[in-house]
Design an enzyme around this catalytic site. Structure first.
Site, mmCIF file in Angstrom:
data_model
loop_
_atom_site.group_PDB
_atom_site.id
_atom_site.type_symbol
_atom_site.label_atom_id
_atom_site.label_comp_id
_atom_site.label_asym_id
_atom_site.label_seq_id
_atom_site.Cartn_x
_atom_site.Cartn_y
_atom_site.Cartn_z
ATOM 1 N NE ARG A 46 -2.937 0.376 3.299
ATOM 2 C CZ ARG A 46 -2.248 0.495 4.464
ATOM 3 N NH1 ARG A 46 -1.501 1.566 4.672
ATOM 4 N NH2 ARG A 46 -2.305 -0.438 5.361
ATOM 5 C CE1 TYR A 98 -15.528 12.390 -15.786
ATOM 6 C CE2 TYR A 98 -15.031 12.338 -13.444
ATOM 7 C CZ TYR A 98 -15.389 11.686 -14.606
ATOM 8 O OH TYR A 98 -15.600 10.339 -14.580
ATOM 9 C CG ASP A 170 -8.891 16.700 -14.199
ATOM 10 O OD1 ASP A 170 -8.183 16.088 -15.029
ATOM 11 O OD2 ASP A 170 -9.972 16.242 -13.770
ATOM 12 C CE LYS A 195 -11.739 8.711 -18.062
ATOM 13 N NZ LYS A 195 -12.079 9.937 -17.368
HETATM 14 C C1 LIG Z 1 -12.415 10.270 -16.056
HETATM 15 C C2 LIG Z 1 -12.065 11.575 -15.447
HETATM 16 C C3 LIG Z 1 -11.835 11.703 -14.071
HETATM 17 C C4 LIG Z 1 -12.020 10.544 -13.101
HETATM 18 O O1 LIG Z 1 -11.123 9.536 -13.330
HETATM 19 P P1 LIG Z 1 -11.431 7.944 -13.095
HETATM 20 O O2 LIG Z 1 -10.180 7.307 -13.534
HETATM 21 O O3 LIG Z 1 -12.630 7.611 -13.924
HETATM 22 O O4 LIG Z 1 -11.716 7.792 -11.632
HETATM 23 C C5 LIG Z 1 -11.462 12.949 -13.592
HETATM 24 N N1 LIG Z 1 -11.341 14.015 -14.419
HETATM 25 C C6 LIG Z 1 -11.578 13.930 -15.746
HETATM 26 C C7 LIG Z 1 -11.413 15.134 -16.598
HETATM 27 C C8 LIG Z 1 -11.950 12.716 -16.311
HETATM 28 O O5 LIG Z 1 -12.188 12.643 -17.625
#
Ligand SMILES: *Cc1c(COP(=O)(O)O)cnc(C)c1O
Length: 379
Positions: A46, A98, A170, A195
């Protein structure tokens, strides 16, 4: 090193035990100690795992940061960042955030006494107007989802510095190939590695990158205490994915441009959202802070009818109808009934999320085939 070289080499070393050029999957929960407290830097997975360490170093190198931390999901990364705050603290963010971030802010952390303000962050004066003595953080996401609005990261950094606030970016949509927020003055960069960074729709993971030792220690303490850490197999998949990030992003951007231009010229299309167009309100800022404009394109059909959008989405064959984005394969989605269905129609329309809005994650297939698919589906 230039970006492509970094994507392949930075932060990763051949395995010290065997020379394996690709980081092994250290599928272990614990590590043998020679004498109590005498270990090789690894005690429990962890806290640390060698596969995760290499990925953290690689992601940090790509973002021009000094420290990376990886998480079981993008949401686990966001959870850890907000836990830097305490009850009474306030955060300023964008009103087209998001959906998952909006949900954790308003449905989870608001209950723990943290207050969130949402505004149109493309207008920096609106951001500064919300700063008060309790404000501790500005949370930026750019380009935004699904309207691809652009927020000026450097401008936000100016406000954050002036008022001694943490600036979080982000960077999921842009990836470090297109923009590096730490270079623009952000304190913390976060990713959904699910992504573009992973890039192959086979893993859910998140990351945080900083270049401050104290901030790194606080985040690592929360990460280890709360435990939202990823497994080594997932870390391996993302390590493998980012080795081609520059190649994939180059093609995502080329295809995104071709698809956006095609849609703009289509008689059945009312409006196309893509920051590469000169008449996009954020185009100038995008040109300054991004290398290119990415592979996300959204558009609205003439007449704005849900049925027409449904028709197009059912008839697309190469663009698969699915949530998520950033994989090698092209995806399409309908915010009004999928990702943004929980928003009341009136609020949705006010935010520009009209009934026939379709969001495309343009993949790395051949653009001619993608355009032929759109041509058949839109008619
Ligand atoms: C998908 C996404 C998240 C969250 O991420 P997960 O891997 O699905 O938990 C946060 N910010 C943006 C812009 C996203 O596209």
């Amino acid at each position: 090193m230039k970006f492509g070289t970094k994507a392949i080499h930075a932060g990763v070393e051949p395995d010290p035990a065997t020379g394996a050029i690709m980081t092994p999957i250290y599928q272990t929960s614990t590590y043998v100690q020679r004498s109590p407290g005498d270990h090789k830097g690894y005690e429990y997975s962890r806290t640390h795992n060698p596969t995760r360490t290499q990925l953290q170093n690689a992601v940090a190198a790509l973002e021009n940061g000094t420290h990376g931390l990886c998480f079981a999901s993008g949401m686990a990364a966001i959870d850890t960042i907000i836990k830097l705050l305490a009850p009474g603290d306030e955060v300023i963010s964008t009103n087209d955030l998001y959906g998952g971030s909006y949900r954790i802010f308003t449905k989870i952390f608001q209950n723990y006494g943290i207050k969130f303000h949402f505004t149109n962050m493309a207008d920096l004066s609106k951001v500064e107007a919300l700063v008060n003595e309790n404000t501790k953080m500005i949370w930026v996401e750019t380009p935004t989802n699904p309207l691809l609005n652009i927020i000026d990261i450097k401008g936000c950094a100016g406000i954050a510095k002036k008022h001694n606030l943490l600036l979080v970016a982000d960077n999921t949509f842009a990836t470090p190939y297109l923009q590096t927020p730490l270079d623009l003055g952000a304190d913390i960069v976060m990713h959904s590695l699910t992504k573009y960074m992973g890039g192959h729709s086979d893993v859910v993971m998140g990351a945080v990158v900083v270049n401050d030792d104290g901030l790194r220690d606080r985040l690592a303490f929360i990460q280890n205490s709360c435990g939202g850490t990823p497994g080594p197999q997932d870390c391996f998949l993302v390590l493998r994915g980012i080795k081609t990030l520059h190649l994939r992003m180059e093609r995502h951007c080329q295809n995104g441009r071709k698809v956006a231009e095609y849609l703009k010229s289509h008689p059945e299309v009312e409006k196309v959202y893509w920051p590469g167009f000169e008449d996009h309100p954020g185009h100038q800022v995008a040109k300054e802070q991004m290398r290119d404009f990415g592979g996300m394109v959204s558009f609205v059909l003439k007449g704005d009818k849900v049925e027409d959008a449904t028709n197009v989405l059912e008839n697309l064959k190469l663009f698969a109808l699915a949530e998520s984005l950033g994989g090698v394969e092209s995806l399409c989605g309908h915010p009004a009934t999928m990702t943004h269905a929980s928003i009341p129609k009136e609020d949705r329309m006010k935010a520009g999320l009209s009934d026939s809005l379709i969001r495309l994650s343009v993949g790395v297939e051949d653009a001619e085939d993608l355009i032929a698919d759109l041509e058949k589906a839109i008619g």
